[in-house]
Design an enzyme around this catalytic site. Sequence first.
Site, mmCIF file in Angstrom:
data_model
loop_
_atom_site.group_PDB
_atom_site.id
_atom_site.type_symbol
_atom_site.label_atom_id
_atom_site.label_comp_id
_atom_site.label_asym_id
_atom_site.label_seq_id
_atom_site.Cartn_x
_atom_site.Cartn_y
_atom_site.Cartn_z
ATOM 1 N N HIS A 215 14.896 56.921 42.498
ATOM 2 C CA HIS A 215 14.120 55.772 43.000
ATOM 3 C C HIS A 215 15.167 54.985 43.912
ATOM 4 O O HIS A 215 14.962 54.177 44.652
ATOM 5 C CB HIS A 215 13.302 54.859 42.289
ATOM 6 C CG HIS A 215 14.299 53.892 41.222
ATOM 7 N ND1 HIS A 215 14.952 52.870 41.487
ATOM 8 C CD2 HIS A 215 14.820 54.338 39.825
ATOM 9 C CE1 HIS A 215 15.700 52.569 40.488
ATOM 10 N NE2 HIS A 215 15.485 53.300 39.533
ATOM 11 N N ARG A 217 17.715 52.821 45.927
ATOM 12 C CA ARG A 217 17.624 52.645 47.699
ATOM 13 C C ARG A 217 18.600 53.479 48.376
ATOM 14 O O ARG A 217 18.346 53.939 49.319
ATOM 15 C CB ARG A 217 17.736 51.127 47.914
ATOM 16 C CG ARG A 217 16.454 50.425 48.009
ATOM 17 C CD ARG A 217 16.793 48.981 48.313
ATOM 18 N NE ARG A 217 15.663 48.237 48.921
ATOM 19 C CZ ARG A 217 14.678 48.147 48.075
ATOM 20 N NH1 ARG A 217 14.404 48.545 46.868
ATOM 21 N NH2 ARG A 217 13.507 47.533 48.307
HETATM 22 C C1 UD1 Z 1 13.420 47.895 42.099
HETATM 23 C C2 UD1 Z 1 14.837 47.172 42.073
HETATM 24 C C3 UD1 Z 1 15.635 48.293 41.398
HETATM 25 C C4 UD1 Z 1 15.299 48.838 39.881
HETATM 26 C C5 UD1 Z 1 13.819 49.600 40.215
HETATM 27 C C6 UD1 Z 1 13.352 49.992 39.044
HETATM 28 C C7 UD1 Z 1 15.616 45.792 43.726
HETATM 29 C C8 UD1 Z 1 16.039 45.494 45.209
HETATM 30 N N1 UD1 Z 1 15.206 46.937 43.318
HETATM 31 O O1 UD1 Z 1 13.600 48.887 43.171
HETATM 32 O O2 UD1 Z 1 16.912 47.485 41.392
HETATM 33 O O3 UD1 Z 1 16.130 50.047 39.636
HETATM 34 O O4 UD1 Z 1 13.050 48.564 40.829
HETATM 35 O O5 UD1 Z 1 12.142 50.820 39.431
HETATM 36 O O6 UD1 Z 1 15.435 44.869 42.943
HETATM 37 N N2 UD1 Z 1 5.701 49.532 44.297
HETATM 38 C C9 UD1 Z 1 4.363 49.842 43.758
HETATM 39 N N3 UD1 Z 1 3.839 49.528 42.407
HETATM 40 C C10 UD1 Z 1 4.903 49.192 41.490
HETATM 41 C C11 UD1 Z 1 6.284 49.149 41.877
HETATM 42 C C12 UD1 Z 1 6.514 49.634 43.299
HETATM 43 O O7 UD1 Z 1 3.424 50.176 44.675
HETATM 44 O O8 UD1 Z 1 4.506 48.917 40.284
HETATM 45 C C13 UD1 Z 1 6.108 49.997 45.695
HETATM 46 C C14 UD1 Z 1 5.696 48.854 46.630
HETATM 47 O O9 UD1 Z 1 5.300 49.248 47.736
HETATM 48 C C15 UD1 Z 1 6.903 48.093 46.664
HETATM 49 C C16 UD1 Z 1 7.970 49.377 46.428
HETATM 50 O O10 UD1 Z 1 7.368 50.314 45.621
HETATM 51 O O11 UD1 Z 1 7.114 47.328 47.979
HETATM 52 C C17 UD1 Z 1 9.375 49.025 46.348
HETATM 53 O O12 UD1 Z 1 9.386 48.062 45.487
HETATM 54 P P1 UD1 Z 1 10.985 47.292 44.951
HETATM 55 O O13 UD1 Z 1 10.866 46.459 43.695
HETATM 56 O O14 UD1 Z 1 11.074 46.415 46.119
HETATM 57 O O15 UD1 Z 1 11.821 48.418 45.000
HETATM 58 P P2 UD1 Z 1 12.132 49.632 43.842
HETATM 59 O O16 UD1 Z 1 12.612 50.680 44.565
HETATM 60 O O17 UD1 Z 1 11.006 49.589 42.848
HETATM 61 N N1 UDP Z 2 10.323 55.083 32.337
HETATM 62 C C1 UDP Z 2 8.849 54.742 32.084
HETATM 63 N N2 UDP Z 2 8.021 55.608 32.877
HETATM 64 C C2 UDP Z 2 8.534 56.437 33.900
HETATM 65 C C3 UDP Z 2 9.690 56.525 34.048
HETATM 66 C C4 UDP Z 2 10.684 55.860 33.460
HETATM 67 O O1 UDP Z 2 8.421 54.047 31.262
HETATM 68 O O2 UDP Z 2 7.618 57.201 34.199
HETATM 69 C C5 UDP Z 2 11.224 53.888 31.852
HETATM 70 C C6 UDP Z 2 12.500 54.510 31.133
HETATM 71 O O3 UDP Z 2 12.401 55.116 29.943
HETATM 72 C C7 UDP Z 2 13.626 53.330 31.272
HETATM 73 C C8 UDP Z 2 13.008 52.784 32.671
HETATM 74 O O4 UDP Z 2 11.701 53.127 32.921
HETATM 75 O O5 UDP Z 2 13.401 52.440 30.326
HETATM 76 C C9 UDP Z 2 13.891 52.899 33.864
HETATM 77 O O6 UDP Z 2 13.542 52.290 34.782
HETATM 78 P P1 UDP Z 2 13.681 52.743 36.384
HETATM 79 O O7 UDP Z 2 14.410 54.068 36.247
HETATM 80 O O8 UDP Z 2 12.616 52.391 37.204
HETATM 81 O O9 UDP Z 2 14.751 51.585 36.664
HETATM 82 P P2 UDP Z 2 16.271 51.374 36.319
HETATM 83 O O10 UDP Z 2 16.664 51.672 35.125
HETATM 84 O O11 UDP Z 2 17.015 52.424 37.382
HETATM 85 O O12 UDP Z 2 16.488 50.131 36.955
#
Ligand code: UD1
Ligand code: UDP
Length: 376
Positions: A215, A217
Site C-alpha cells: 500500500h 504511497r
Molecule cells: C495510511 C497511512 C499509512 C499506513 C496505512 C496503513 C498516511 C498518510 N498513510 O495509508 O502510513 O501505513 O494507512 O494501511 O497516514 N480506504 C477505504 N477504506 C478504508 C481505508 C482506506 O476506502 O478503510 C481508501 C479511501 O479511498 C482513502 C484511501 O484508501 O481515501 C487512502 O487512505 P489513507 O489513509 O489516506 O492512505 P493509506 O494508503 O491507507
Molecule cells: N492486516 C490485517 N488484514 C489484512 C492485512 C494486514 O489485519 O488484510 C494487519 C497486519 O497483520 C498488520 C497490519 O494490518 O498488523 C499492517 O497494516 P498495514 O500494512 O496496512 O499498515 P503498516 O503496518 O504498513 O502501517
Amino acid sequence: MKKNLVIFGTRPEAIKMAPLVKAFFNSKEVFETKVCITAQHREMLDQVLSFFEIEPDYDLNLMKPDQNLYTLTADIITSLKPVLEDFKPDYVYVHGDTTTTMAASIASFYSGAKVCHIEAGLRTFNKWSPFPEEVNRSVTGRIADLHFSPTTTSKQNLLNENIDENQVFVTGNTVIDALNFSTEKVNSENYSDSEIENLKMLVQSGKKLILVTGHRRENHGQGFINMCEALKNIAESNPETQIIYPVHLNPNVQKPVYKLLNEIKNIHLIAPLSYPAFVWLMDKSYLIITDSGGVQEEAPSLGKPVLVMRDTTERPEAVEAGTVLLVGTNKEKIISETDKLLNNRELYNKMSLLHNPYGDGNACSKIVKTIANIKQ
Ligand code: UD1
Ligand code: UDP
C-alpha cells in the site's frame, strides 16, 4: 485520577493501540480513559474495533474516497479541537507515523496535554521513504513529552536527536501484545470465525502459499506495476504455488492490482481481512511479500520469511536477524529472491527461524505502569 485520551485513525494504529486501550481499561482506579478515532480509515478500522471489542467515545468519521494529505491533515486538527476542549485530557496517546499521528500530536500540543508517542524513534533517515511517514514520526517525536520505543535501536535514534533519556522508555512493540491477544482469542472455546472458515476452503494443501500485501504511497504508480508484473511472472512460472493477496482499499492500489492480476489462475485477490484471519493466513504461509511495516514485525514471531518491497526500512532488527530482506519494487529482484526461497531449502530455513526482536508481549503493561508512576 489521570485522564487519558487515546487517538488513532488507521488499521495498523488500531491493532497496535487496542491492547493498550484494554490495559488502561483494566486500571480504572488510576485512569479515566477515552478513545477518539479520526477514522482516517473506515472499513479497515471498523474491522479491528469489532474484533477487539472497542467502542470509541469520539468518532470524527473523516475518511473521504481517495483523500489527500492536505485536507486530511487540516480536518484532523480542526475536528480534534472540540474533543480536546470537551474531555481536557492530561495525557494523549498517539501511535507510529500516520497523518492521524502527526496531526493529533499537533492538536494535542495546542491543547496543553502531554503527548505520549507509542512506537517512537523509528527512522530511515530519508524523508521521502516512507512518504510521508518518516516526517510524520519525526514531527511527532519533536512534540512528544514521553516516548515509548519498541527497541534499543529506536531509543538510540531519539537520543541522537537530543531527546532527554529520562523521557524515553523501551517497552517492546505493542503489536506483539496484539498478536498474543488474537491468538488467545482465536484458540478460545466458543470462538468461531466465518472468515477463517472461508480461508480454510481457499488455501490449497500441498501448495506453497505466498501471502502478499502492499500500500505504500511511494510505491503508487510504477512501483505497483512492477510488483504486479513480478507476481504474475512468479505465479505463471510456479504453478505449484498459490498467491493470496488481500488488497488494500486505497484506489491507487485497487486499480492496478485488479487490472493486472485479476485473471491469473493461482492468484487470489481478496478483500482486506480481519486481524485474526490475517494472522491465521500469515501462519499458514510459506513466505510473505509485502511493503507493510506491521507485517515485518509480526513475521519473525511466526517464523516466516519476508521480502520487503521497499528500498529502506525503519525496522533494521529483523533484517539483521535474517528474516527480512529488502527487495524494493524491482521486478527482477522480486522474482529472483522469491525463486531462491522457493527452491533453496537451506536459505529458506535460515530466513524462517523463530525470533522476537520486537518484544515479549508486555509492552502495554510497561506503558501503563510508567504513566501510573508519574506524580501529578
Ligand atoms: C495510511 C497511512 C499509512 C499506513 C496505512 C496503513 C498516511 C498518510 N498513510 O495509508 O502510513 O501505513 O494507512 O494501511 O497516514 N480506504 C477505504 N477504506 C478504508 C481505508 C482506506 O476506502 O478503510 C481508501 C479511501 O479511498 C482513502 C484511501 O484508501 O481515501 C487512502 O487512505 P489513507 O489513509 O489516506 O492512505 P493509506 O494508503 O491507507
Ligand atoms: N492486516 C490485517 N488484514 C489484512 C492485512 C494486514 O489485519 O488484510 C494487519 C497486519 O497483520 C498488520 C497490519 O494490518 O498488523 C499492517 O497494516 P498495514 O500494512 O496496512 O499498515 P503498516 O503496518 O504498513 O502501517
